[in-house]
Design a protein around this motif. Sequence first.
Motif, PDB file in Angstrom:
ATOM      1  N   LEU A  60       0.851  -1.226   0.167  1.00 22.77           N
ATOM      2  CA  LEU A  60       0.012  -0.072  -0.136  1.00 22.77           C
ATOM      3  C   LEU A  60       0.622   1.388   0.021  1.00 22.77           C
ATOM      4  CD1 LEU A  60      -2.936  -1.075   2.481  1.00 22.77           C
ATOM      5  CD2 LEU A  60      -3.090  -0.410   0.125  1.00 22.77           C
ATOM      6  N   ASN A  61       2.003   1.284   0.739  1.00 26.72           N
ATOM      7  CA  ASN A  61       2.878   2.424   0.885  1.00 26.72           C
ATOM      8  C   ASN A  61       3.612   2.546  -0.463  1.00 26.72           C
ATOM      9  OD1 ASN A  61       2.154   3.068   3.464  1.00 26.72           O
ATOM     10  ND2 ASN A  61       3.879   1.768   4.289  1.00 26.72           N
ATOM     11  N   TRP A 108      -0.979   4.170  -1.298  1.00 24.81           N
ATOM     12  CA  TRP A 108      -2.359   4.148  -0.796  1.00 24.81           C
ATOM     13  C   TRP A 108      -3.399   3.803  -1.595  1.00 24.81           C
ATOM     14  CZ3 TRP A 108      -4.628   2.297   3.853  1.00 24.81           C
ATOM     15  CH2 TRP A 108      -4.030   1.934   4.855  1.00 24.81           C
ATOM     16  N   ARG A 134      -3.897   4.088   7.320  1.00 26.84           N
ATOM     17  CA  ARG A 134      -3.083   4.978   6.473  1.00 26.84           C
ATOM     18  C   ARG A 134      -2.131   5.840   7.654  1.00 26.84           C
ATOM     19  NH1 ARG A 134      -3.342   8.006   0.882  1.00 26.84           N
ATOM     20  NH2 ARG A 134      -1.250   8.678   0.306  1.00 26.84           N
TER      21      ARG A 134
END
Length: 458
Positions: A424-425, A429, A456
């Motif tokens: 995700l990073n 995201w 997040r």
Amino acid sequence: MPTILVVDDEGSIRRTLREILEYEDYAVDVATEGSEALTMLRETTYDAVLLDIKMPAPDGMEVLRTLADEQPTLPVIMISGHATIETAVEATKLGAYDFIEKPPDLNRLLVTVRNALDRNTLEVENQRMRQMITEQAGDLSPIIGESDAIADIKATIDRVAATEARVLITGENGTGKELVARWIHQKSGRADAPLVEVNCAAIPSELIESELFGHEKGSFTGATQQRIGKFEQADGGTLFLDEIGDMSASAQAKVLRALQESTIQRVGGGQPIEVDVRVVAATNKDLMAEMEEGRFREDLYHRIGVILIDVPPLRHRRDDIPPLARHFAQHLARRHGMQPRTFTDAAIQHLRQAPWRGNVRELQNVVERLLILADGDTITAEAVERHIGPSAPGDSLATDLIHSHEDFTEARDAFERAFIQHKLNAHDWNVSQTAETIGIQRSHLYNKLNKYGIERGD
């Protein structure tokens, strides 16, 4: 403040026109004959001219012919009480902006002057943009890369550039979306016209409409003068709307209308203005997800996304890293007046293995840092590691997971949580892109986020 030259041999007409225009906050100079007017026009810059036809030689038509050669873009409004249709047609052929009969109607006069000044402002801005494009054309960076993805992007550019199709470019920050847009313009039939770039994310939402469409003087607090917007500046050329996913709902509606009708309306203005603009847009957001959340208009998406070009992140096209690094090394060495530097094979391999979350932009920054700070004639793997860190940052995480858990299920869950966080990073995201990359459905990924309480900023 626009400056207007009034040329008429009748004193009463000169005084009347001067009073009317000065009341509207224009600066006004007057000339009583054609020869005086030509002298003033050669010594002073004017934004428009009101020119009488019937004067002692040289008359208005002779002055107009001279201006057509010397200042062809200057708006000239002809005024006469004895004009014929033939005279009006001849004046128009010579480049006159408009024709007004004496005595002039106040409203008609002011509208004509305002429109003439608008055209002049736009022409000056277009000339400036064309000059800027000409100056930058020699510095337009090539699209560097040896991957299949870059080959596909180049082929798509070649096919769509010559058309009028609107293009939507997607990809993470730093992947080179702006460069793709510039090449689309450069290879198009609009290459000699302006390429106007707007970063929608960098403009406050309350100002985006003024930036795009312009505004009239006094239309809101702080609007001390008329402003020509980006759509008008790009007339005849290309408008690049970068980060269009960050555009406000109100601006989205107006952009949609502009694309549908090929007209815009300035903030505070009442008249539609025709524009001939090709729009190329770009975003780092998942517009499909934005539409599902109601933050982006589906009808606008279909208007701007006739052709879709996705620029993959650098970590998904590692074959492009060696040629990019070498290109940046040569280019930046010239910029800094340094001797060219080369990379060892081990240094290139180290660069290939780095995560590059900042994509091509980060790679360029790292190469510049290495050119300035690294010792020796060549850049080594040790120098790369010193300035960007180890090439395998995941090793310590794997070791920690192995030694932190005795139970298999706990270790598996911990790894899965860390893996999802990392991906995700890496995708800033963007849930849809992450799900596609790791090979699961987006709904499944959302379930994982809920299961592990991933948010997040973790």
